[in-house]
Motif scaffolding. Structure first.
Motif, PDB file in Angstrom:
ATOM      1  N   TYR A   1      49.329  59.325  54.709  1.00 57.92           N
ATOM      2  CA  TYR A   1      48.878  60.185  55.818  1.00 57.92           C
ATOM      3  C   TYR A   1      48.023  61.348  55.296  1.00 57.92           C
ATOM      4  O   TYR A   1      47.053  61.743  55.945  1.00 57.92           O
ATOM      5  CB  TYR A   1      50.070  60.693  56.631  1.00 57.92           C
ATOM      6  CG  TYR A   1      50.686  59.607  57.477  1.00 57.92           C
ATOM      7  CD1 TYR A   1      49.971  59.026  58.525  1.00 57.92           C
ATOM      8  CD2 TYR A   1      51.961  59.143  57.227  1.00 57.92           C
ATOM      9  CE1 TYR A   1      50.516  58.020  59.308  1.00 57.92           C
ATOM     10  CE2 TYR A   1      52.521  58.127  58.004  1.00 57.92           C
ATOM     11  CZ  TYR A   1      51.790  57.572  59.041  1.00 57.92           C
ATOM     12  OH  TYR A   1      52.337  56.568  59.799  1.00 57.92           O
ATOM     13  N   LEU A   2      48.366  61.876  54.134  1.00 51.45           N
ATOM     14  CA  LEU A   2      47.534  62.931  53.536  1.00 51.45           C
ATOM     15  C   LEU A   2      46.147  62.393  53.191  1.00 51.45           C
ATOM     16  O   LEU A   2      45.143  63.121  53.295  1.00 51.45           O
ATOM     17  CB  LEU A   2      48.201  63.507  52.289  1.00 51.45           C
ATOM     18  CG  LEU A   2      49.407  64.405  52.527  1.00 51.45           C
ATOM     19  CD1 LEU A   2      50.067  64.774  51.207  1.00 51.45           C
ATOM     20  CD2 LEU A   2      49.003  65.663  53.287  1.00 51.45           C
ATOM     21  N   ASP A   3      46.080  61.133  52.787  1.00 45.33           N
ATOM     22  CA  ASP A   3      44.787  60.523  52.484  1.00 45.33           C
ATOM     23  C   ASP A   3      43.874  60.525  53.707  1.00 45.33           C
ATOM     24  O   ASP A   3      42.661  60.693  53.584  1.00 45.33           O
ATOM     25  CB  ASP A   3      44.967  59.095  51.958  1.00 45.33           C
ATOM     26  CG  ASP A   3      45.704  59.059  50.626  1.00 45.33           C
ATOM     27  OD1 ASP A   3      45.616  60.046  49.869  1.00 45.33           O
ATOM     28  OD2 ASP A   3      46.380  58.046  50.354  1.00 45.33           O
ATOM     29  N   LEU A   4      44.470  60.351  54.880  1.00 37.81           N
ATOM     30  CA  LEU A   4      43.676  60.430  56.119  1.00 37.81           C
ATOM     31  C   LEU A   4      43.079  61.829  56.295  1.00 37.81           C
ATOM     32  O   LEU A   4      41.928  61.972  56.721  1.00 37.81           O
ATOM     33  CB  LEU A   4      44.533  60.058  57.328  1.00 37.81           C
ATOM     34  CG  LEU A   4      44.998  58.603  57.394  1.00 37.81           C
ATOM     35  CD1 LEU A   4      46.014  58.424  58.522  1.00 37.81           C
ATOM     36  CD2 LEU A   4      43.814  57.668  57.572  1.00 37.81           C
ATOM     37  N   VAL A   5      43.854  62.843  55.922  1.00 31.39           N
ATOM     38  CA  VAL A   5      43.361  64.222  55.992  1.00 31.39           C
ATOM     39  C   VAL A   5      42.217  64.402  54.987  1.00 31.39           C
ATOM     40  O   VAL A   5      41.178  65.007  55.307  1.00 31.39           O
ATOM     41  CB  VAL A   5      44.492  65.241  55.731  1.00 31.39           C
ATOM     42  CG1 VAL A   5      43.958  66.655  55.630  1.00 31.39           C
ATOM     43  CG2 VAL A   5      45.565  65.133  56.810  1.00 31.39           C
ATOM     44  N   TYR A   6      42.389  63.861  53.776  1.00 26.01           N
ATOM     45  CA  TYR A   6      41.335  63.978  52.762  1.00 26.01           C
ATOM     46  C   TYR A   6      40.054  63.288  53.234  1.00 26.01           C
ATOM     47  O   TYR A   6      38.946  63.792  52.999  1.00 26.01           O
ATOM     48  CB  TYR A   6      41.771  63.361  51.432  1.00 26.01           C
ATOM     49  CG  TYR A   6      43.005  63.979  50.822  1.00 26.01           C
ATOM     50  CD1 TYR A   6      43.289  65.331  50.952  1.00 26.01           C
ATOM     51  CD2 TYR A   6      43.911  63.194  50.121  1.00 26.01           C
ATOM     52  CE1 TYR A   6      44.425  65.881  50.389  1.00 26.01           C
ATOM     53  CE2 TYR A   6      45.049  63.743  49.549  1.00 26.01           C
ATOM     54  CZ  TYR A   6      45.305  65.084  49.690  1.00 26.01           C
ATOM     55  OH  TYR A   6      46.428  65.619  49.136  1.00 26.01           O
ATOM     56  N   ILE A   7      40.193  62.148  53.885  1.00 27.61           N
ATOM     57  CA  ILE A   7      39.009  61.457  54.408  1.00 27.61           C
ATOM     58  C   ILE A   7      38.305  62.337  55.445  1.00 27.61           C
ATOM     59  O   ILE A   7      37.080  62.476  55.423  1.00 27.61           O
ATOM     60  CB  ILE A   7      39.398  60.083  55.008  1.00 27.61           C
ATOM     61  CG1 ILE A   7      39.831  59.124  53.893  1.00 27.61           C
ATOM     62  CG2 ILE A   7      38.236  59.485  55.807  1.00 27.61           C
ATOM     63  CD1 ILE A   7      40.468  57.839  54.384  1.00 27.61           C
TER      64      ILE A   7
ATOM     65  N   PHE B   1      40.420  54.660  48.697  1.00 26.15           N
ATOM     66  CA  PHE B   1      41.184  53.851  47.741  1.00 26.15           C
ATOM     67  C   PHE B   1      42.670  54.208  47.804  1.00 26.15           C
ATOM     68  O   PHE B   1      43.528  53.325  47.876  1.00 26.15           O
ATOM     69  CB  PHE B   1      40.682  54.031  46.301  1.00 26.15           C
ATOM     70  CG  PHE B   1      41.627  53.406  45.318  1.00 26.15           C
ATOM     71  CD1 PHE B   1      41.579  52.042  45.080  1.00 26.15           C
ATOM     72  CD2 PHE B   1      42.600  54.158  44.676  1.00 26.15           C
ATOM     73  CE1 PHE B   1      42.484  51.447  44.200  1.00 26.15           C
ATOM     74  CE2 PHE B   1      43.507  53.581  43.814  1.00 26.15           C
ATOM     75  CZ  PHE B   1      43.448  52.212  43.564  1.00 26.15           C
ATOM     76  N   LEU B   2      42.975  55.496  47.755  1.00 23.92           N
ATOM     77  CA  LEU B   2      44.376  55.912  47.749  1.00 23.92           C
ATOM     78  C   LEU B   2      45.083  55.589  49.065  1.00 23.92           C
ATOM     79  O   LEU B   2      46.288  55.301  49.071  1.00 23.92           O
ATOM     80  CB  LEU B   2      44.481  57.400  47.422  1.00 23.92           C
ATOM     81  CG  LEU B   2      44.120  57.740  45.974  1.00 23.92           C
ATOM     82  CD1 LEU B   2      44.089  59.249  45.774  1.00 23.92           C
ATOM     83  CD2 LEU B   2      45.089  57.095  44.992  1.00 23.92           C
ATOM     84  N   LEU B   3      44.355  55.613  50.171  1.00 21.83           N
ATOM     85  CA  LEU B   3      44.936  55.226  51.457  1.00 21.83           C
ATOM     86  C   LEU B   3      45.412  53.769  51.405  1.00 21.83           C
ATOM     87  O   LEU B   3      46.558  53.461  51.756  1.00 21.83           O
ATOM     88  CB  LEU B   3      43.903  55.406  52.571  1.00 21.83           C
ATOM     89  CG  LEU B   3      44.317  54.937  53.962  1.00 21.83           C
ATOM     90  CD1 LEU B   3      45.310  55.929  54.566  1.00 21.83           C
ATOM     91  CD2 LEU B   3      43.092  54.807  54.858  1.00 21.83           C
ATOM     92  N   VAL B   4      44.546  52.892  50.943  1.00 20.85           N
ATOM     93  CA  VAL B   4      44.906  51.469  50.825  1.00 20.85           C
ATOM     94  C   VAL B   4      46.031  51.303  49.800  1.00 20.85           C
ATOM     95  O   VAL B   4      46.994  50.567  50.026  1.00 20.85           O
ATOM     96  CB  VAL B   4      43.663  50.639  50.450  1.00 20.85           C
ATOM     97  CG1 VAL B   4      44.033  49.199  50.134  1.00 20.85           C
ATOM     98  CG2 VAL B   4      42.625  50.698  51.558  1.00 20.85           C
ATOM     99  N   PHE B   5      45.915  51.996  48.686  1.00 24.35           N
ATOM    100  CA  PHE B   5      46.923  51.920  47.617  1.00 24.35           C
ATOM    101  C   PHE B   5      48.293  52.385  48.125  1.00 24.35           C
ATOM    102  O   PHE B   5      49.292  51.688  47.974  1.00 24.35           O
ATOM    103  CB  PHE B   5      46.461  52.795  46.442  1.00 24.35           C
ATOM    104  CG  PHE B   5      47.382  52.781  45.264  1.00 24.35           C
ATOM    105  CD1 PHE B   5      47.211  51.848  44.254  1.00 24.35           C
ATOM    106  CD2 PHE B   5      48.414  53.699  45.145  1.00 24.35           C
ATOM    107  CE1 PHE B   5      48.059  51.831  43.155  1.00 24.35           C
ATOM    108  CE2 PHE B   5      49.263  53.689  44.060  1.00 24.35           C
ATOM    109  CZ  PHE B   5      49.080  52.750  43.053  1.00 24.35           C
TER     110      PHE B   5
ATOM    111  N   LYS C   1      58.915  56.658  50.796  1.00 28.10           N
ATOM    112  CA  LYS C   1      58.645  57.826  51.640  1.00 28.10           C
ATOM    113  C   LYS C   1      57.467  58.634  51.078  1.00 28.10           C
ATOM    114  O   LYS C   1      56.586  59.055  51.828  1.00 28.10           O
ATOM    115  CB  LYS C   1      59.903  58.694  51.725  1.00 28.10           C
ATOM    116  CG  LYS C   1      59.757  59.889  52.628  1.00 28.10           C
ATOM    117  CD  LYS C   1      61.060  60.662  52.711  1.00 28.10           C
ATOM    118  CE  LYS C   1      60.922  61.868  53.609  1.00 28.10           C
ATOM    119  NZ  LYS C   1      62.169  62.624  53.698  1.00 28.10           N
ATOM    120  N   THR C   2      57.447  58.822  49.765  1.00 27.88           N
ATOM    121  CA  THR C   2      56.364  59.566  49.123  1.00 27.88           C
ATOM    122  C   THR C   2      55.019  58.866  49.333  1.00 27.88           C
ATOM    123  O   THR C   2      54.012  59.513  49.665  1.00 27.88           O
ATOM    124  CB  THR C   2      56.643  59.733  47.619  1.00 27.88           C
ATOM    125  OG1 THR C   2      57.870  60.439  47.457  1.00 27.88           O
ATOM    126  CG2 THR C   2      55.521  60.472  46.918  1.00 27.88           C
TER     127      THR C   2
END
Length: 175
Positions: free
Chosen positions: A116-122, A151-155, A109-110
């Protein structure tokens, strides 16, 4: 009956010789948690080293990218070390399948929320790039945010996808 189990059904299962089944399941879950933590720690180390080298360059764009690499690398290292410590401390105790399964569900879940937060960062990084396209240092910061977030999105999504979302028979807590 063995004392490592909190549920009588599992204790009977271990006493009947099926305990290896659960130990293997817990070991596999623990191994997956450790792999995730180690991979994040490697990325953070790479980011910190790249950040330090990049900050020393004379180019403001590269310095901006490097600053983001350094900041994100330090944060990722802290997250990875805390996660590895928690996984190792759980591993050193007697196995508790229910706890490992709940920790895995929580980690999945985390990772999904972080994805989804990574999408916001992008999106924020792209906005910084567009707004500051003529100012080199802020432009580099925007590029750095996008690089780290991709990177974190893929990770995050990649590892979340590999963790079980529900109890499969292999992860069943009961014989």
């Amino acid at each position: 009956m063995p004392t490592c189990c909190t549920h009588p059904e599992r204790a009977r299962g271990i006493a009947a010789g099926t305990g290896l089944y659960y130990r293997i399941a817990v070991d596999e879950i623990t191994r997956r948690h450790l792999v995730i933590g180690r991979r994040l720690l490697w990325w953070s180390g790479f980011s910190v080293v790249a950040g330090i080298i990049g900050i020393l360059t004379p180019w403001p764009v590269v310095q901006g990218i490097a600053l983001q690499a350094l900041i994100w690398g330090v944060v990722d290292a802290i997250v990875a070390l805390v996660g590895l410590h928690g996984t190792r401390s759980r591993r050193d105790r007697y196995p508790d399948e229910e706890r490992e399964l709940s920790e895995t569900a929580r980690l999945r879940k985390t990772l999904t929320i972080n994805g989804y937060l990574d999408l916001v960062y992008i999106a924020v990084g792209i906005a910084v790039i567009v707004i500051f396209r003529r100012e080199m240092f802020p432009l580099g910061n925007g590029i750095g945010v996008v690089i780290q977030a991709i990177f974190l999105l893929v990770f995050d999504f990649g590892h979340a996808r590999r963790l079980p979302s529900t109890r499969t028979p292999w992860y069943s807590p009961h014989p």
